[in-house]
Design an enzyme around this catalytic site. Structure first.
Site, mmCIF file in Angstrom:
data_model
loop_
_atom_site.group_PDB
_atom_site.id
_atom_site.type_symbol
_atom_site.label_atom_id
_atom_site.label_comp_id
_atom_site.label_asym_id
_atom_site.label_seq_id
_atom_site.Cartn_x
_atom_site.Cartn_y
_atom_site.Cartn_z
ATOM 1 N N THR A 1 18.126 8.066 0.403
ATOM 2 C CA THR A 1 18.909 7.086 1.158
ATOM 3 C C THR A 1 18.109 6.900 2.449
ATOM 4 O O THR A 1 17.456 7.846 2.921
ATOM 5 C CB THR A 1 20.337 7.579 1.482
ATOM 6 O OG1 THR A 1 20.235 8.765 2.276
ATOM 7 C CG2 THR A 1 21.141 7.885 0.227
ATOM 8 N N HIS A 2 18.134 5.713 2.992
ATOM 9 C CA HIS A 2 17.324 5.397 4.195
ATOM 10 C C HIS A 2 15.837 5.679 3.977
ATOM 11 O O HIS A 2 15.115 5.969 4.923
ATOM 12 C CB HIS A 2 17.792 6.174 5.424
ATOM 13 C CG HIS A 2 19.271 6.120 5.657
ATOM 14 N ND1 HIS A 2 19.864 5.197 6.469
ATOM 15 C CD2 HIS A 2 20.268 6.892 5.143
ATOM 16 C CE1 HIS A 2 21.175 5.384 6.471
ATOM 17 N NE2 HIS A 2 21.460 6.405 5.672
ATOM 18 N N SER B 1 -9.714 -3.603 -6.720
ATOM 19 C CA SER B 1 -10.144 -4.288 -5.508
ATOM 20 C C SER B 1 -11.604 -4.656 -5.663
ATOM 21 O O SER B 1 -12.394 -3.905 -6.244
ATOM 22 C CB SER B 1 -9.952 -3.361 -4.317
ATOM 23 O OG SER B 1 -10.813 -3.756 -3.264
ATOM 24 N N LYS C 1 -9.382 1.621 -5.637
ATOM 25 C CA LYS C 1 -8.043 1.020 -5.636
ATOM 26 C C LYS C 1 -7.511 0.700 -7.039
ATOM 27 O O LYS C 1 -8.241 0.271 -7.905
ATOM 28 C CB LYS C 1 -8.047 -0.282 -4.821
ATOM 29 C CG LYS C 1 -8.300 -0.138 -3.359
ATOM 30 C CD LYS C 1 -7.156 0.460 -2.570
ATOM 31 C CE LYS C 1 -5.918 -0.407 -2.554
ATOM 32 N NZ LYS C 1 -6.111 -1.645 -1.786
ATOM 33 N N GLU D 1 4.129 -6.713 -7.186
ATOM 34 C CA GLU D 1 4.105 -7.479 -5.927
ATOM 35 C C GLU D 1 4.395 -8.955 -6.175
ATOM 36 O O GLU D 1 5.088 -9.611 -5.395
ATOM 37 C CB GLU D 1 2.742 -7.331 -5.251
ATOM 38 C CG GLU D 1 2.534 -5.944 -4.672
ATOM 39 C CD GLU D 1 1.094 -5.738 -4.232
ATOM 40 O OE1 GLU D 1 0.860 -5.568 -3.036
ATOM 41 O OE2 GLU D 1 0.195 -5.755 -5.100
#
Ligand code: ARG
Length: 477
Positions: free
Chosen positions: A167-168, A289, A295, A302
């Site tokens: 949470t948070h 990448s 990467k 996304e």
């Protein structure tokens, strides 16, 4: 399907309303207002609607049976021509309705002119749009059900895997990974319900409302409605042609699906990072990448997150387009189609790719086992342990807070603190405290219905697996 939107020289045909005018429409005005490049997607629905309309006109003896048969045959041929990419989607024809009618005239001559009896493009486009939404809602429901099946499979395979729950975005309590997947299963199941519910309102026929006031000819609206598989007709002809609330409802349901997908995408993006290391995406669904060889990027997730913004934009475009329109039909409403088609196809594309992405992720179990073993998120267990020994929860919470601060200060994980140290915080602590200080004990001890305990997760899975999927009958499709 091959689509050619170009207009050939000499392809001008009479527009459906031309006779009142003394000069032809300016080419620039026509190009500006033409919607063929957008509404060609309605060709199938337009043809179905026209066939139902011609059938009814013949049944009601408004046109002859022979004429209706000619019209129907011609329309079926046009459908095949469009599907074979043989009919140019010429923008000079103003819209898909005009294009099909003009082509019908080329094929069967003046009889084609009888098709538009007691009909306007206003009720025609409203009918086409509803039929299109009905077909596409069925596709979206199918894609959601497929996603849900993937989630059931994933949940089934991860009933013993423990992950930190948040949470948070702070570690909160350990949970079963299966429980997490089942949370998204609940969300997508409600999305299915939302589309099913919207379909009740979408599936009503505007056909026969004509321009907006109805027709003086004896049309049988209920007959065309039932031929097209609508469950009812719209009961007010003004409303039938002039509202787009069902389009807004459809796109709003798309926006909620996208919101759910986007949150899921965000989790995948975080969880596949080196900082989390909970999941790994298979190479086939990741990108690299061009400059940093190490990467492995979660681009699919996304893009799903990014496209969510587009679908929200579609919803706002529709709400804004409608808000100031005087009764009844206005040409502004032609602008409902780009956002509707965009929202629907984006939602479908995102559901399909995200389903594949979820299928092609691997859980990094070794890492998860390591980080959950000694985690401070077991602190709630300590507090509930004290409650079971009769300590009021508020006191238990305060005592446990002190223990957490001790653990941080001495850099000692909760299971490593000695019993004598525990007893300095409360005399209620005993050797059995160590039994609760494992992530397994934490999840196993949950009792409440719908919790993360293995029994509850198994019950949730059973519930979803036995749930009947509704498949509404769709005549003519
Ligand atoms: N292309 C128009 C639309 O999508 C069809 C209706 C045209 N009606 C009219 N009165 N100009 O809304």
């Amino acid at each position: 399907m091959k689509k050619n939107f170009a207009a050939k020289a000499g392809s001008e045909k009479e527009l459906l309303w031309q006779s009142r005018f003394s000069e032809p429409m300016d080419e620039r005005a026509l190009k500006f207002s033409s919607s063929v490049h957008i509404d060609w997607r309605l060709y199938k629905e337009d043809i179905m609607g026209s066939i139902a309309h011609a059938t009814m006109l013949a049944e009601e003896k408004i046109i002859s049976k022979a004429d209706a048969a000619k019209i129907t045959k011609g329309l079926r041929e046009i459908e095949k021509e469009i599907e074979a990419g043989k009919l140019d989607l010429d923008w000079r024809q103003e819209d898909i309705h005009t294009l099909i009618e003009n082509r019908l005239k080329e094929k069967i001559g003046d009889v084609s002119g009888k098709l538009h009896t007691a009909r306007s493009r206003n009720d025609q486009v409203a009918t086409d749009t509803r039929l299109w939404m009905r077909r596409t809602a069925d596709e979206i429901i199918a894609a959601l059900n497929a996603m849900n099946q993937t989630l059931i499979d994933k949940a089934e395979a991860s009933q013993k895997i423990i992950v930190p729950g948040y949470t948070h975005l702070q570690r909160a309590q350990p949970i079963l990974l299966a429980h997490y997947y089942l949370a998204y299963l609940e969300m997508f199941s409600r999305d299915v319900e939302r589309f099913e519910d919207a379909l009740k309102r979408i599936n009503r026929s505007p056909l026969g409302a004509a321009a907006f006031a109805g027709s003086s000819l004896p049309v049988n609206r209920r007959r065309t409605g039932s031929l097209l598989g609508f469950s009812d007709i719209l009961h007010n002809s003004i409303d039938a042609v002039s509202d787009r609330d069902t389009v807004i409802e459809f796109v709003s349901a798309c926006a909620v699906v996208m919101m759910h997908l986007s949150r899921f995408a965000e989790d995948v993006i975080l969880w596949t990072s080196e900082e989390f290391k909970f999941l790994e995406i298979s190479d086939a669904f990741a990108t690299g990448s061009s400059i940093m060889p190490q990467k492995k990027n979660p681009d699919m997730a996304e893009l799903v997150r990014g496209k969510t913004g587009r679908v929200y934009g579609d919803l706002i475009a529709l709400l804004t387009m409608m808000k100031g329109l005087p009764m009844s039909y206005n040409r502004d409403m032609q602008e409902d189609k780009p956002p509707l088609f965009d929202a629907a196809t984006t939602t479908l594309d995102c559901l399909h790719i995200f389903d594949l992405l979820v299928q092609h992720t691997r859980v990094r179990e070794e890492h998860l086992a390591r980080i959950t073993a000694n985690d401070l998120s077991l602190a709630t267990e300590l507090a509930e342990y004290l409650v079971r020994k009769g300590v009021p929860f508020r006191d238990a919470h305060r005592i446990t807070g002190k223990i957490v601060s001790f653990s941080l200060q001495h850099q000692t994980a909760l299971p490593q603190i000695s019993l004598s140290d525990y007893q300095t915080f409360s005399p209620q602590f005993d050797q059995d405290v160590f039994d609760v200080l494992t992530p397994e004990a934490s999840v196993n001890r949950k009792r409440s219905e719908g919790s993360t305990s293995p029994q509850s997760v198994a019950a949730q899975l059973r519930r979803h697996k036995t749930k009947k999927k509704s498949t509404p009958p769709r005549p003519l499709y």
